[in-house]
Design a protein around this motif. Structure first.
Motif, PDB file in Angstrom:
ATOM      1  N   PHE A  87      -3.811  -3.095   1.039  1.00  0.00           N
ATOM      2  CA  PHE A  87      -3.806  -1.631   0.947  1.00  0.00           C
ATOM      3  C   PHE A  87      -3.528  -0.936   2.272  1.00  0.00           C
ATOM      4  O   PHE A  87      -3.761  -1.486   3.336  1.00  0.00           O
ATOM      5  CB  PHE A  87      -5.147  -1.143   0.390  1.00  0.00           C
ATOM      6  CG  PHE A  87      -5.524  -1.815  -0.902  1.00  0.00           C
ATOM      7  CD1 PHE A  87      -4.881  -1.476  -2.067  1.00  0.00           C
ATOM      8  CD2 PHE A  87      -6.485  -2.809  -0.928  1.00  0.00           C
ATOM      9  CE1 PHE A  87      -5.203  -2.103  -3.266  1.00  0.00           C
ATOM     10  CE2 PHE A  87      -6.817  -3.450  -2.120  1.00  0.00           C
ATOM     11  CZ  PHE A  87      -6.174  -3.097  -3.288  1.00  0.00           C
ATOM     12  N   THR A  97      -5.145   1.673   2.950  1.00  0.00           N
ATOM     13  CA  THR A  97      -6.379   2.428   3.179  1.00  0.00           C
ATOM     14  C   THR A  97      -7.607   1.523   3.231  1.00  0.00           C
ATOM     15  O   THR A  97      -7.582   0.390   2.754  1.00  0.00           O
ATOM     16  CB  THR A  97      -6.596   3.408   2.005  1.00  0.00           C
ATOM     17  OG1 THR A  97      -6.396   2.685   0.792  1.00  0.00           O
ATOM     18  CG2 THR A  97      -5.634   4.557   2.059  1.00  0.00           C
ATOM     19  N   ASP A 146      -5.952  -5.839  -7.204  1.00  0.00           N
ATOM     20  CA  ASP A 146      -4.797  -5.031  -6.791  1.00  0.00           C
ATOM     21  C   ASP A 146      -5.131  -3.551  -6.685  1.00  0.00           C
ATOM     22  O   ASP A 146      -4.301  -2.751  -6.268  1.00  0.00           O
ATOM     23  CB  ASP A 146      -3.647  -5.163  -7.809  1.00  0.00           C
ATOM     24  CG  ASP A 146      -2.830  -6.427  -7.573  1.00  0.00           C
ATOM     25  OD1 ASP A 146      -3.138  -7.160  -6.616  1.00  0.00           O
ATOM     26  OD2 ASP A 146      -1.887  -6.666  -8.345  1.00  0.00           O
ATOM     27  N   GLU A 147      -6.329  -3.179  -7.123  1.00  0.00           N
ATOM     28  CA  GLU A 147      -6.715  -1.769  -7.053  1.00  0.00           C
ATOM     29  C   GLU A 147      -8.047  -1.687  -6.336  1.00  0.00           C
ATOM     30  O   GLU A 147      -9.023  -2.308  -6.749  1.00  0.00           O
ATOM     31  CB  GLU A 147      -6.850  -1.183  -8.467  1.00  0.00           C
ATOM     32  CG  GLU A 147      -5.535  -1.078  -9.198  1.00  0.00           C
ATOM     33  CD  GLU A 147      -5.719  -0.865 -10.691  1.00  0.00           C
ATOM     34  OE1 GLU A 147      -6.850  -0.621 -11.127  1.00  0.00           O
ATOM     35  OE2 GLU A 147      -4.705  -0.962 -11.411  1.00  0.00           O
ATOM     36  N   GLN A 148      -8.073  -0.895  -5.283  1.00  0.00           N
ATOM     37  CA  GLN A 148      -9.248  -0.864  -4.436  1.00  0.00           C
ATOM     38  C   GLN A 148     -10.510  -0.408  -5.172  1.00  0.00           C
ATOM     39  O   GLN A 148     -11.556  -1.047  -5.080  1.00  0.00           O
ATOM     40  CB  GLN A 148      -8.970   0.071  -3.249  1.00  0.00           C
ATOM     41  CG  GLN A 148      -9.364  -0.542  -1.940  1.00  0.00           C
ATOM     42  CD  GLN A 148      -8.712   0.132  -0.751  1.00  0.00           C
ATOM     43  OE1 GLN A 148      -7.938   1.083  -0.865  1.00  0.00           O
ATOM     44  NE2 GLN A 148      -9.042  -0.364   0.423  1.00  0.00           N
ATOM     45  N   LYS A 153       6.584  -5.735  -2.724  1.00  0.00           N
ATOM     46  CA  LYS A 153       5.193  -5.680  -2.282  1.00  0.00           C
ATOM     47  C   LYS A 153       4.670  -7.107  -2.283  1.00  0.00           C
ATOM     48  O   LYS A 153       4.250  -7.618  -3.334  1.00  0.00           O
ATOM     49  CB  LYS A 153       4.370  -4.834  -3.265  1.00  0.00           C
ATOM     50  CG  LYS A 153       4.439  -3.351  -3.017  1.00  0.00           C
ATOM     51  CD  LYS A 153       3.708  -2.976  -1.761  1.00  0.00           C
ATOM     52  CE  LYS A 153       2.739  -1.849  -1.925  1.00  0.00           C
ATOM     53  NZ  LYS A 153       2.087  -1.507  -0.643  1.00  0.00           N
ATOM     54  N   MET A 207       1.159  -8.880  -4.069  1.00  0.00           N
ATOM     55  CA  MET A 207       0.573  -8.143  -5.190  1.00  0.00           C
ATOM     56  C   MET A 207       0.713  -8.943  -6.476  1.00  0.00           C
ATOM     57  O   MET A 207       1.760  -9.517  -6.741  1.00  0.00           O
ATOM     58  CB  MET A 207       1.285  -6.800  -5.371  1.00  0.00           C
ATOM     59  CG  MET A 207       0.785  -5.697  -4.488  1.00  0.00           C
ATOM     60  SD  MET A 207      -0.724  -4.956  -5.161  1.00  0.00           S
ATOM     61  CE  MET A 207      -1.097  -3.779  -3.868  1.00  0.00           C
ATOM     62  N   GLN A 208      -0.321  -8.955  -7.290  1.00  0.00           N
ATOM     63  CA  GLN A 208      -0.266  -9.594  -8.601  1.00  0.00           C
ATOM     64  C   GLN A 208       0.545  -8.734  -9.567  1.00  0.00           C
ATOM     65  O   GLN A 208       1.263  -9.222 -10.410  1.00  0.00           O
ATOM     66  CB  GLN A 208      -1.683  -9.728  -9.168  1.00  0.00           C
ATOM     67  CG  GLN A 208      -2.561 -10.691  -8.425  1.00  0.00           C
ATOM     68  CD  GLN A 208      -2.310 -12.107  -8.889  1.00  0.00           C
ATOM     69  OE1 GLN A 208      -2.021 -12.350 -10.048  1.00  0.00           O
ATOM     70  NE2 GLN A 208      -2.398 -13.041  -7.964  1.00  0.00           N
ATOM     71  N   LYS A 209       0.347  -7.447  -9.446  1.00  0.00           N
ATOM     72  CA  LYS A 209       0.968  -6.514 -10.396  1.00  0.00           C
ATOM     73  C   LYS A 209       2.439  -6.325 -10.104  1.00  0.00           C
ATOM     74  O   LYS A 209       2.839  -6.171  -8.948  1.00  0.00           O
ATOM     75  CB  LYS A 209       0.305  -5.138 -10.261  1.00  0.00           C
ATOM     76  CG  LYS A 209      -0.921  -4.977 -11.073  1.00  0.00           C
ATOM     77  CD  LYS A 209      -1.197  -3.504 -11.339  1.00  0.00           C
ATOM     78  CE  LYS A 209      -1.874  -2.815 -10.189  1.00  0.00           C
ATOM     79  NZ  LYS A 209      -2.329  -1.460 -10.546  1.00  0.00           N
ATOM     80  N   ILE A 226       0.788   8.529   3.228  1.00  0.00           N
ATOM     81  CA  ILE A 226       0.572   7.082   3.412  1.00  0.00           C
ATOM     82  C   ILE A 226      -0.185   6.509   2.212  1.00  0.00           C
ATOM     83  O   ILE A 226       0.133   5.433   1.698  1.00  0.00           O
ATOM     84  CB  ILE A 226      -0.230   6.802   4.718  1.00  0.00           C
ATOM     85  CG1 ILE A 226       0.558   7.234   5.956  1.00  0.00           C
ATOM     86  CG2 ILE A 226      -0.645   5.327   4.796  1.00  0.00           C
ATOM     87  CD1 ILE A 226       1.625   6.282   6.426  1.00  0.00           C
ATOM     88  N   LYS A 227      -1.177   7.256   1.744  1.00  0.00           N
ATOM     89  CA  LYS A 227      -2.014   6.771   0.633  1.00  0.00           C
ATOM     90  C   LYS A 227      -1.224   6.571  -0.662  1.00  0.00           C
ATOM     91  O   LYS A 227      -1.683   5.866  -1.558  1.00  0.00           O
ATOM     92  CB  LYS A 227      -3.157   7.746   0.373  1.00  0.00           C
ATOM     93  CG  LYS A 227      -4.220   7.724   1.452  1.00  0.00           C
ATOM     94  CD  LYS A 227      -5.334   8.687   1.069  1.00  0.00           C
ATOM     95  CE  LYS A 227      -6.114   9.154   2.277  1.00  0.00           C
ATOM     96  NZ  LYS A 227      -6.905  10.343   1.957  1.00  0.00           N
ATOM     97  N   TYR A 239       1.158   4.837  -1.073  1.00  0.00           N
ATOM     98  CA  TYR A 239       1.779   3.504  -1.100  1.00  0.00           C
ATOM     99  C   TYR A 239       0.790   2.367  -1.390  1.00  0.00           C
ATOM    100  O   TYR A 239       1.027   1.241  -1.007  1.00  0.00           O
ATOM    101  CB  TYR A 239       2.524   3.253   0.224  1.00  0.00           C
ATOM    102  CG  TYR A 239       3.756   4.119   0.353  1.00  0.00           C
ATOM    103  CD1 TYR A 239       4.997   3.654  -0.063  1.00  0.00           C
ATOM    104  CD2 TYR A 239       3.659   5.419   0.842  1.00  0.00           C
ATOM    105  CE1 TYR A 239       6.131   4.462   0.024  1.00  0.00           C
ATOM    106  CE2 TYR A 239       4.783   6.236   0.934  1.00  0.00           C
ATOM    107  CZ  TYR A 239       6.012   5.750   0.522  1.00  0.00           C
ATOM    108  OH  TYR A 239       7.126   6.556   0.608  1.00  0.00           O
ATOM    109  N   ASN A 240      -0.298   2.665  -2.067  1.00  0.00           N
ATOM    110  CA  ASN A 240      -1.284   1.617  -2.385  1.00  0.00           C
ATOM    111  C   ASN A 240      -0.977   0.880  -3.679  1.00  0.00           C
ATOM    112  O   ASN A 240      -1.286  -0.290  -3.807  1.00  0.00           O
ATOM    113  CB  ASN A 240      -2.678   2.235  -2.521  1.00  0.00           C
ATOM    114  CG  ASN A 240      -3.496   2.084  -1.252  1.00  0.00           C
ATOM    115  OD1 ASN A 240      -3.105   1.367  -0.332  1.00  0.00           O
ATOM    116  ND2 ASN A 240      -4.631   2.738  -1.207  1.00  0.00           N
ATOM    117  N   ASP A 241      -0.420   1.579  -4.645  1.00  0.00           N
ATOM    118  CA  ASP A 241      -0.344   1.030  -5.984  1.00  0.00           C
ATOM    119  C   ASP A 241       1.115   0.939  -6.448  1.00  0.00           C
ATOM    120  O   ASP A 241       1.879   1.900  -6.287  1.00  0.00           O
ATOM    121  CB  ASP A 241      -1.135   1.953  -6.926  1.00  0.00           C
ATOM    122  CG  ASP A 241      -1.149   1.428  -8.341  1.00  0.00           C
ATOM    123  OD1 ASP A 241      -1.663   0.315  -8.548  1.00  0.00           O
ATOM    124  OD2 ASP A 241      -0.611   2.108  -9.237  1.00  0.00           O
TER     125      ASP A 241
END
Lengths: 423, 420
Positions: free
Chosen positions: A22, A24, A370-372, B29, B32-34, B362-363, B365-367
């Motif tokens: 992540f 973050t 995969d999700e915080q 990415k 990442m699993q997804k 920036i946030k 780009y997490n998912d």
């Protein structure tokens, strides 16, 4: 990904999820306490008042300025019913140092200190929360309570739960009751707050690229230091069996709605903890996906609804079937939904349905890391229910569910309440 | 393949325009699993009058066709439904329609290629019959009624009515019971053939992919289609003025909902978007004087939603929330805008807001899902999503003051209220 937990003091734990997935870092503090009528409203006000100011950031405006300056740290609070507990949740999400334009910010340390201060060192004047803030937040909570009618689908579900759990803790509304707000003032609320933070269960979660010294930062923090050891009072949500009502309850409410909201509250009697995995699959086949009986038969074949689904509330062992229908179609829809529940008992689903349900479930489990926030929710669920099932074990358990296991669950499903919200 | 790397967020996007006109974007990415795949057409509820490439006449169709198509594409000639097939593969599949695009997507951990087979197959093979079109009207009818019960949707849509005379943004994306009753299979085929040509479409993939390999996999699954010419959208001439300053609807709610709108002119400009976000936060964001005042007086009890919505044919600012006195929020908002215009913008507040906006980007780009959806939506606006991170630096106090003057005009403001 690496998950670790340490007990800082009796009743207070630090959980770390080390991951480089992540941009973050996410910190969460969960305060868990028993749900009861006496305290439910006070807890709601506490969760609101703590946002108003802390020792070095005495106003909401000051907190916001700090957060904005920390590259838009997102500070958020939540309030949840988890089984028969009320959980006050505080979150702070900040950008990881690697993605900041300047080096040497040490954002994780700063944000940990800020969040601990907000939760454990609030702005206090004369042994009291600031009366002005308390009055405003009481009003705020009042709006929240009255606002429950605004989302009709959610309202219907809450009303169904309330009817099923009359006089039981889980029937309480998580934001409490307007009539209980009156007696709350800055002084008695602060007294209650001190009692709460010294007796509740406290879990601190950190997820992200964690430096080794995060334990150090938390342990040495003055706000953590001053907290006492405790034997927290909360309910481990392991309820399996239920006292079943003799006949199903029918409840209808009237409100200005265009579409009727139909909810069926189901009870599930289990005799073993592990049967929860079978129940997850049962729910998935009944109404948990686009392949489910509800979606296929109520929506696609009978065209009675756009939303036709079901949800499993594992901590209370209930399933809620949920449908938005034309009001005149009530009888027709109810009959059809009951038919789906009956068909499940007869084992009227295929091996393929079973395999599909498992695949969907396993895919969802695989994305936990995969999700915080999902990761944190998962490990907190484990913590609260005193289980220690890794993501891999969880998948294995799902993999092992057989058709007869699902039928066994179906046989132990009874309709507790049929709730209808109409015009 | 074109590669753009952004050093701030440390991500890369690979873009290729294929021979048939399809744009493919890949954001790898690692770890990442997804995996996420989304395929969109630059076609949403805005397009109800257009000239089909090769024709001279204007075609006009009932409102709600783009969304109707979204529902119907899942149905296959062999009697199967692609949503069922994708779900059976253990993937999360869905579709959605906006004002300017329609998208089909799935998210998965396993069975990626099988799911890709299915997605690319159903999007390229429509199957509409009189019977299956009629059936869908019942389901969409329930969807329309569901939205009737959402006060948030009503207050938003009414705000559009107050701002726009003719612009299609004022039309409900799903249409109405009346307009969808006029939709038939010929209309669906005509719109499909026009707007689902690859040259009008973009595909985005985000997850642990090797770009060179995945692009070959995409090509293998494309049917042979020639790129079409430009589809000419016909939009009614929209006056600059608003329709009416205030609009109100009654619905059973605990407390009035409000939307303050400011009508702007259409166009897609990243720098302007950033400036407006900063301005909105300075005016009524969490640390603003106005927010403090309204909160302390008990007029609002949460941070209002702040947004700038735009496409080529419209743009507007939206501020929405709940309040026991929306008129007062509106009044105070106007006063604060005027104060800022006369007194100017505080340098310290400005620097802090810039930092906040930077962190916010920036946030994103997490998912994998958020990333793919963002690149797709921006692509249809001819924007590269990375530009947001790059353009912040160039936003100055002077530029903000200019935008404040140009966009936040009192005569362009409207107030929509839903209350008891």
């Amino acid at each position: 990904m690496e998950y670790k937990q340490i007990e800082l003091k009796k009743g207070i734990k630090l959980h770390t999820i080390n991951t480089n997935q992540f941009k973050t870092n996410l910190i969460s503090i969960f305060i868990t306490t028993k749900l009861n009528r006496e305290n439910v409203t006070k807890n709601a006000v506490i969760s609101a008042i703590l946002r108003r100011g802390s020792k070095t950031m005495p106003s909401q405006e000051e907190i916001s300025k700090q957060m904005e300056g920390m590259y838009g740290a997102s500070f958020d609070c939540g309030l949840d019913k988890t089984g028969d507990n009320q959980v006050l949740k505080f979150y702070l999400e900040t950008v990881n140092d690697n993605f900041l334009p300047q080096k040497g910010e040490d954002m994780l340390k700063t944000s940990m200190e800020k969040l601990l201060e907000i939760v454990f060192n609030p702005h206090i004047e004369n042994e009291s929360f600031k009366p002005e803030y308390v009055e405003q937040e009481k009003n705020n909570i009042k709006q929240r309570i009255e606002g429950k009618i605004d989302n009709k689908a959610r309202y219907a579900l809450d009303r169904c739960i309330e009817e099923m759990y009359k006089d039981a803790p889980f029937g309480l509304y998580k934001f409490g009751y307007v009539e209980d707000l009156e007696s709350i003032d800055g002084k008695n609320l602060y007294e209650y707050y001190q009692e709460l933070i010294n007796t509740c269960k406290i879990d601190i979660f950190v997820s992200g690229m964690i430096e080794d010294d995060v334990n150090q930062v938390v342990t040495a923090n003055e706000n953590i230091e001053k907290l006492k050891e405790r034997t927290p009072e909360y309910i481990v949500p392991k309820e399996l069996n239920k006292n079943l009502p003799r006949q199903e309850k029918m409840i209808t409410d009237s409100m200005e709605v265009t579409q009727g909201k139909l909810i069926l509250g189901l009870d599930i009697c289990l005799d073993k903890e592990d049967l929860r995995y079978d129940t997850l699959i049962y729910n998935s086949i009944l109404g948990g996906s686009a392949n489910s009986k509800m979606f296929q038969n109520v929506r696609e074949k009978a065209h009675l609804a756009y939303v036709a689904s079901s949800t499993y509330l594992r901590y209370k062992n209930n399933i809620f079937v949920n449908c938005g229908i034309e009001i005149g179609n009530y009888e027709k829809a109810l009959k059809l939904i009951k038919q789906q529940i009956e068909d499940m008992k007869k084992g009227d689903f295929t091996e393929e349905d079973l395999q599909n349900a498992k695949k969907g479930m396993i895919a969802a489990i695989k994305t936990i890391d995969d999700e915080q926030d999902t990761g944190i929710t998962y490990y907190f669920g484990q913590e609260l229910s005193e289980s220690d099932i890794s993501v891999q074990e969880y998948m294995n358990k799902i993999e092992q569910v057989r058709k007869e296991d699902v039928v066994h669950i179906a046989e132990n499903v009874t309709i507790n309440t049929v709730y209808f919200l109409r015009d | 393949m074109q590669v753009i790397e952004n050093l701030k967020v440390k991500e890369k996007v690979y873009t290729e325009k294929l021979e048939n006109g399809l744009t493919v974007m890949i954001i790898p990415k690692k770890g990442m699993q997804k995996k996420y795949m989304i395929w969109g057409t630059h076609y949403g509820s805005n397009e109800s009058s257009f000239v089909v490439p090769g024709e001279d006449e204007v075609t006009t169709v009932p409102n709600g066709v783009a969304h109707f198509l979204e529902h119907k594409l899942f149905e296959q000639e062999n009697g199967t439904n692609s949503l069922d097939i994708l779900t059976a593969l253990g993937v999360e599949a869905n579709a959605y329609t906006t004002n300017d695009h329609t998208a089909y997507l799935f998210e998965c951990t396993d069975n990626f290629y099988k799911a890709m087979d299915e997605l690319m197959n159903y999007v390229q093979h429509p199957y509409f019959t009189d019977e299956n079109v009629e059936k869908e009207k019942g389901i969409i009818g329930q969807e329309i009624m569901m939205y009737d019960d959402y006060p948030e949707w009503r207050v938003y849509l009414n705000a559009m009515q107050a701002m726009y005379h003719k612009n299609p943004v004022k039309i409900d994306i799903v249409g109405t019971i009346e307009t969808i009753s006029k939709i038939d299979k010929d209309i669906l085929y005509k719109c499909y053939n026009t707007f689902y040509n690859p040259s009008n479409m973009t595909m985005v993939l985000c997850g642990d992919f090797e770009p060179e390999n995945i692009i070959e996999e995409v090509k293998k699954r494309l049917i042979d289609t020639k790129p079409s010419g430009e589809i000419k959208g016909i939009y009614p001439e929209e006056p600059d003025e608003i329709v009416q300053e205030k609009i109100e609807q009654k619905l059973e709610v605990s407390q009035p909902l409000y939307t303050i709108g400011i009508k702007d002119s259409g166009g897609c400009d990243v720098k302007k978007h950033i400036a407006i976000e900063i301005l909105l936060n300075l005016i009524i964001g969490r640390s603003s004087n106005l927010y403090k005042e309204l909160y302390n007086e008990g007029i609002i009890f949460a941070q209002p939603g702040l947004e700038y919505e735009f496409t080529n044919i419209y743009a507007h600012v939206l501020i929405d929330g709940q309040s026991n006195n929306p008129e007062k929020v509106y009044q105070k908002f106007k006063e604060e805008v005027n104060r800022l215009k006369t007194e100017g913008i505080n340098e310290e507040d400005f620097t802090r807001m810039k930092k906040m906006i930077y962190g916010g980007y920036i946030k994103e780009y997490n998912d994998v899902a958020d990333i793919a959806k963002m690149f797709l939506a921006d692509c249809f606006k001819a924007i590269n999503s990375f530009d947001y991170l790059e353009e912040i630096e160039g936003v100055t106090v002077e530029y903000l003051e200019q935008i404040l003057k140009d966009v936040f005009k009192e005569e362009k403001m409207i107030l929509s209220i839903v209350k008891n």
